[in-house]
Design an enzyme around this catalytic site. Structure first.
Site, PDB file in Angstrom:
ATOM      1  CE  LYS A 180      26.844  38.477  43.634  1.00 42.08           C
ATOM      2  NZ  LYS A 180      28.139  37.820  43.838  1.00 42.08           N
TER       3      LYS A 180
ATOM      4  CD  GLN B 156      29.815  40.195  37.475  1.00 44.88           C
ATOM      5  OE1 GLN B 156      29.293  41.282  37.289  1.00 44.88           O
ATOM      6  NE2 GLN B 156      29.368  39.103  36.914  1.00 44.88           N
TER       7      GLN B 156
HETATM    8  P1  IMP Z   1      34.840  39.300  32.987  1.00 39.41           P
HETATM    9  O1  IMP Z   1      33.747  39.836  33.859  1.00 39.41           O
HETATM   10  O2  IMP Z   1      34.445  38.062  32.246  1.00 39.41           O
HETATM   11  O3  IMP Z   1      35.421  40.363  32.103  1.00 39.41           O
HETATM   12  O4  IMP Z   1      36.036  38.834  33.951  1.00 39.41           O
HETATM   13  C1  IMP Z   1      36.796  39.763  34.723  1.00 39.41           C
HETATM   14  C2  IMP Z   1      37.138  39.183  36.092  1.00 39.41           C
HETATM   15  O5  IMP Z   1      35.946  39.085  36.862  1.00 39.41           O
HETATM   16  C3  IMP Z   1      37.732  37.785  36.060  1.00 39.41           C
HETATM   17  O6  IMP Z   1      38.658  37.667  37.123  1.00 39.41           O
HETATM   18  C4  IMP Z   1      36.545  36.880  36.324  1.00 39.41           C
HETATM   19  O7  IMP Z   1      36.919  35.648  36.879  1.00 39.41           O
HETATM   20  C5  IMP Z   1      35.789  37.744  37.333  1.00 39.41           C
HETATM   21  N1  IMP Z   1      34.345  37.467  37.347  1.00 39.41           N
HETATM   22  C6  IMP Z   1      33.432  37.871  36.448  1.00 39.41           C
HETATM   23  N2  IMP Z   1      32.200  37.466  36.811  1.00 39.41           N
HETATM   24  C7  IMP Z   1      32.342  36.815  37.970  1.00 39.41           C
HETATM   25  C8  IMP Z   1      31.417  36.200  38.868  1.00 39.41           C
HETATM   26  O8  IMP Z   1      30.193  36.192  38.669  1.00 39.41           O
HETATM   27  N3  IMP Z   1      31.957  35.621  39.987  1.00 39.41           N
HETATM   28  C9  IMP Z   1      33.290  35.665  40.254  1.00 39.41           C
HETATM   29  N4  IMP Z   1      34.182  36.242  39.454  1.00 39.41           N
HETATM   30  C10 IMP Z   1      33.727  36.813  38.322  1.00 39.41           C
END
Ligand code: IMP
Length: 423
Positions: A16, A223
């Site tokens: 992105k 994300q």
């Molecule tokens: P959190 O956002 O740190 O709570 O992580 C929750 C889930 O989202 C996990 O599986 C992370 O690896 C995934 N995740 C969070 N941010 C990203 C991103 O920017 N790219 C890919 N995966 C993400």
């Protein structure tokens, strides 16, 4: 003039940042509206590579306003370090603004994120980035979070900070979570808050004024769809809404202001962290995609899980996001393959479905149904137009667009700005 939203259609890391960087040439304002520094948006400006976590991907264009809007959770120390790092490389930061309504990620949110991950039953681990994203959104919903506007009044901020730190210590430390020393934590956080103070604005007013003035605005999703708290593979998701609709709540703009939605789709699929991934390849092919695609997390460095393109999931994404145009990235990573598979349906307990199930337990039992297309076996990285692409690459892209019922607007064949072209 247009107001556009750009979102990821898979599990993140679709590229992105790069597409936003390319679109920003004709954009006046880039707005981040959800997530936090769990994101890692990689942008190359021709000579240098930058990994952005909170700062919007328009920052490399002189004069583009970069807004961190109310839906973003902001780690003040993380943001200060990122901004100082950019300034040290000569990037002009004067066009950044931080919404006064942003929730702040506090030291105890990061401790709690790590505590939850480290103590969870292995089958319940999410594989978070441990940046404190989930606990910060928890505090927002519990209505106990600290917001950026409080930075403008030190005494009020400090009292709120110390009250919340004490509450955390009382509640979680007896159960084994690391204690937060309020004195030293406050000193560190406050230094960052002082640094950020000049950038705090009421961004809702600023963004709406820009819309009214007819400026070109791009909302930068972080994300992606399958990490969305409502629509993703719950509970293996992030804690925010990552879909296009979240731009309205996350920046305070009306739905009728939005003209267009871009969906970014990697030519294959990757995922970091735990959770179901129907088309995952746990073999040499998966390893090939990881190595050739440089599939290691931009924020955590973790190896990404790799697999074939999943049309069922991507179609669900296009539907929810209302995608007008696709930006297909990393096509070049498929260059060496003899044949390429696309998952066109799921078989679950013997039944065929073309829809993504709501229940993640069902997702774990999916057997993908594949359509196989011939590879093109030649490099696409020098392609600069649709006509430069090998015939089988064009066939692959046309088939993807047909199955997703969406138009391809941009194709990317490498990390550099010039390795991107419009269809
Ligand atoms: P959190 O956002 O740190 O709570 O992580 C929750 C889930 O989202 C996990 O599986 C992370 O690896 C995934 N995740 C969070 N941010 C990203 C991103 O920017 N790219 C890919 N995966 C993400």
């Amino acid at each position: 003039m247009s107001v556009s939203i750009l979102v990821g259609l898979q599990w993140g890391d679709e590229g992105k940042g790069k597409i936003i960087d390319v679109l920003t040439k004709s954009v006046d304002m880039v707005v981040r509206f959800q997530g936090g520094n769990n994101a890692g948006h990689t942008v190359e400006n021709g000579t240098e590579k930058f990994v952005l976590h909170l700062v919007p991907s328009g920052i490399l264009y002189q004069g583009t306003d970069c807004v961190i809007a109310n839906g973003v959770v902001v780690d003040p120390v993380g943001l200060m370090e990122e901004m100082k790092g950019l300034a040290a490389r000569g990037v002009d930061l004067s066009h950044i603004q931080l919404s006064a309504r942003c929730q702040l990620i506090m030291p105890w949110h990061k401790e709690l994120d790590a505590f939850n991950e480290n103590t969870a039953d292995p089958s319940k681990k999410i594989g978070t980035t441990k940046k404190g994203i989930g606990p910060s959104y928890m505090a927002k919903m519990a209505r106990t979070g600290l917001r950026a506007c409080e930075i403008l009044d030190k005494a009020r901020f400090e009292k709120h900070f110390r009250d919340e730190a004490a509450y955390y210590n009382k509640l979680y430390v007896p159960h084994g979570a690391a204690a937060v020393d309020a004195d030293s934590a406050f000193e560190k956080v406050w230094a960052a808050c002082e640094y950020l103070k000049p950038y705090i604005k009421d961004s809702v007013v600023e963004v709406n004024a820009a819309i009214k003035a007819g400026r070109n605005i791009l909302f930068e999703g972080a994300q992606a769809m399958f990490l969305d708290i409502d629509h993703g593979t719950y509970p293996y998701v992030t804690s925010s809404n990552t879909i296009s609709g979240a731009a309205c709540t996350g920046a305070g703009v009306p739905p009728k202001a939005i003209d267009m939605v871009w969906g970014v789709l990697k030519a294959y699929t990757t995922r970091v962290g735990e959770g179901p991934f129907p088309t995952e390849l746990n073999d040499e092919l998966g390893e090939h995609l990881r190595t050739k695609g440089g599939e290691f997390g931009a924020t955590t460095g973790r190896p990404r899980r790799c697999g074939w393109l999943d049309i069922v999931g991507s179609r669900h994404s296009c539907m929810i996001n209302g995608v007008d145009y696709l930006a297909v990235t990393k096509l070049d990573v498929l260059d060496d393959l003899d044949e390429i598979k696309i998952c066109t349906a799921y078989r679950i307990d013997g039944e065929i479905t073309e829809h993504s199930p709501a229940d993640t337990e069902l997702m774990k039992r999916i057997e993908p149904v594949y359509e196989t297309l011939p590879g093109w076996k030649q490099s696409t990285s020098a392609a600069r137009s649709w006509d430069d692409l090998p015939e089988n690459a064009r066939k692959y892209l046309n088939r993807v667009a047909e199955l997703l019922d969406a138009r391809i607007g941009i194709i990317s064949v490498g990390p550099k700005r010039e390795q991107t072209f419009r269809k």
